[in-house]
Design a protein around this motif. Structure first.
Motif, PDB file in Angstrom:
ATOM      1  N   ARG A 164       0.859  -1.195   0.000  1.00 44.63           N
ATOM      2  CA  ARG A 164       0.000   0.000   0.000  1.00 44.63           C
ATOM      3  C   ARG A 164       0.892   1.241   0.000  1.00 44.63           C
ATOM      4  NH1 ARG A 164      -2.627   3.462   3.792  1.00 44.63           N
ATOM      5  NH2 ARG A 164      -4.665   4.165   3.021  1.00 44.63           N
ATOM      6  N   PRO A 165       1.176   1.793  -1.157  1.00 42.67           N
ATOM      7  CA  PRO A 165       2.067   2.953  -1.240  1.00 42.67           C
ATOM      8  C   PRO A 165       1.632   4.137  -0.383  1.00 42.67           C
ATOM      9  CG  PRO A 165       1.747   2.004  -3.417  1.00 42.67           C
ATOM     10  CD  PRO A 165       0.783   1.299  -2.498  1.00 42.67           C
ATOM     11  N   PHE A 207      -0.736  -7.354   4.477  1.00 43.13           N
ATOM     12  CA  PHE A 207       0.084  -6.391   5.201  1.00 43.13           C
ATOM     13  C   PHE A 207       0.471  -5.236   4.289  1.00 43.13           C
ATOM     14  CE2 PHE A 207       0.600 -10.434   7.334  1.00 43.13           C
ATOM     15  CZ  PHE A 207       0.382 -10.089   8.658  1.00 43.13           C
ATOM     16  N   GLN A 208       0.449  -4.025   4.847  1.00 43.56           N
ATOM     17  CA  GLN A 208       0.743  -2.851   4.038  1.00 43.56           C
ATOM     18  C   GLN A 208       2.241  -2.735   3.716  1.00 43.56           C
ATOM     19  OE1 GLN A 208      -1.742  -2.500   6.787  1.00 43.56           O
ATOM     20  NE2 GLN A 208      -2.846  -3.218   4.985  1.00 43.56           N
ATOM     21  N   VAL A 209       3.078  -3.087   4.696  1.00 39.20           N
ATOM     22  CA  VAL A 209       4.531  -3.055   4.504  1.00 39.20           C
ATOM     23  C   VAL A 209       5.135  -4.263   5.216  1.00 39.20           C
ATOM     24  CG1 VAL A 209       6.676  -1.738   4.837  1.00 39.20           C
ATOM     25  CG2 VAL A 209       4.530  -0.520   4.438  1.00 39.20           C
ATOM     26  N   ILE A 210       6.172  -4.843   4.611  1.00 39.88           N
ATOM     27  CA  ILE A 210       6.910  -5.942   5.231  1.00 39.88           C
ATOM     28  C   ILE A 210       8.402  -5.630   5.113  1.00 39.88           C
ATOM     29  CG2 ILE A 210       7.399  -8.422   5.242  1.00 39.88           C
ATOM     30  CD1 ILE A 210       4.735  -8.804   3.716  1.00 39.88           C
ATOM     31  N   TYR A 220       6.092  -7.390  10.084  1.00 41.97           N
ATOM     32  CA  TYR A 220       4.888  -7.177   9.287  1.00 41.97           C
ATOM     33  C   TYR A 220       4.065  -6.036   9.892  1.00 41.97           C
ATOM     34  CZ  TYR A 220       6.025 -11.844   7.519  1.00 41.97           C
ATOM     35  OH  TYR A 220       6.666 -12.933   6.961  1.00 41.97           O
ATOM     36  N   PHE A 221       3.704  -5.078   9.048  1.00 44.74           N
ATOM     37  CA  PHE A 221       2.905  -3.935   9.475  1.00 44.74           C
ATOM     38  C   PHE A 221       1.492  -4.119   8.933  1.00 44.74           C
ATOM     39  CE2 PHE A 221       7.291  -2.687   9.285  1.00 44.74           C
ATOM     40  CZ  PHE A 221       7.486  -1.849  10.374  1.00 44.74           C
TER      41      PHE A 221
END
Length: 272
Positions: free
Chosen positions: A30-31, A93-96, A106-107
């Motif tokens: 998710r940028p 997850f939006q960012v890993i 994991y976010f």
């Protein structure tokens, strides 16, 4: 929304796991969660090491070895996981961030939250409006009295004002008020010094107990984590509308105050 206990619990769990670890892989699903183009964010972080993890109020700061920071604010619904594999599909997850040991951070749930790469100077600018940490050694009882004396409005809105104190939100403001036996809607400028002292003591007691119990969020950080979320069943009033008070048996009430949820026992928390 994660508050002081949840974020401090995350910090103490994460610090020994990722401090000194080098970032070797990044996935951004998710940028909008980050603050720069994905390729810039990725190129800047690959090969960087995380020196240590700092918490300020409800924020986590991951200190990087190039002097920059990763600024995490989970906001409503955000959570973290760490391990060789995530508890859900990677696309959830939006960012890993993957580290040199093969484990990843994991976010999740960052629809409102964010993970920004910023400089130390920007951190100072962004955090300058935050009030003191509840456990700041400079926040003595006298200093707390003085800060309360300069406030107007209701107790709950004062405790949740991040410019007054950093880290307390809806859940723990209610729990602190219950422990101090003060109605959360009581006018701050009418508090006696003895009542203000009860609030100060209860603030430290409740936050420390909640942190040691793992906070109220029910997302374990690792597969072996049996602590996170342990405080969820220890809340005395928060989210217990209609249930009996553990101390007196009266019904826990729910109201809203300035748009915030407010749970309290009308018998134990009479106006001070």
């Amino acid at each position: 929304m994660p508050e002081w206990p949840e974020m401090e619990h995350y910090r103490t769990q994460l610090s020994p796991l990722i401090s000194g670890q080098k970032v070797t892989g990044i996935v951004v699903n998710r940028p909008a969660t980050i603050n720069e183009p994905v390729d810039v964010f990725t190129t800047a972080l690959i090969g960087r090491s995380i020196l240590f993890v700092e918490r300020r109020g409800k924020h986590l700061l991951f200190h990087l070895d190039d002097g920059n920071r990763l600024h995490l604010h989970l906001m409503l619904g955000g959570w973290l996981a760490y391990g060789e594999h995530g508890p859900k599909k990677d696309s959830h997850f939006q960012v890993i961030l993957t580290f040199g040991d093969g484990f990843s951070l994991y976010f999740g749930g960052l629809r409102l939250g964010y993970l920004h790469r910023i400089s130390a100077k920007v951190v100072i600018e962004q955090m300058k409006e935050l009030g003191p940490d509840p456990f700041d050694s400079r926040l003595t009882l006298e200093a707390f009295h003085n800060r309360m004396a300069g406030k107007r409005g209701r107790l709950k809105t004062t405790l949740t004002d991040q410019r007054f104190l950093a880290g307390i939100g809806n859940c723990y403001s209610d729990e602190i008020c219950f422990d101090a036996r003060v109605h959360p809607a009581f006018a701050v400028n009418k508090l006696d010094p003895s009542v203000s002292e009860r609030i100060y003591r209860s603030m430290h007691k409740v936050l420390q107990e909640a942190k040691e119990a793992g906070g109220y969020m029910d997302h374990p950080l690792t597969p072996e984590d049996t602590v996170t979320g342990g405080y969820n069943n220890q809340c005395r009033v928060y989210d217990r509308q209609g249930e009996p008070c553990y101390d007196c048996g009266n019904e826990i009430k729910f109201e809203t105050l300035a748009g915030r949820k407010m749970f309290f026992c009308p018998n134990c928390q009479k106006d001070s």
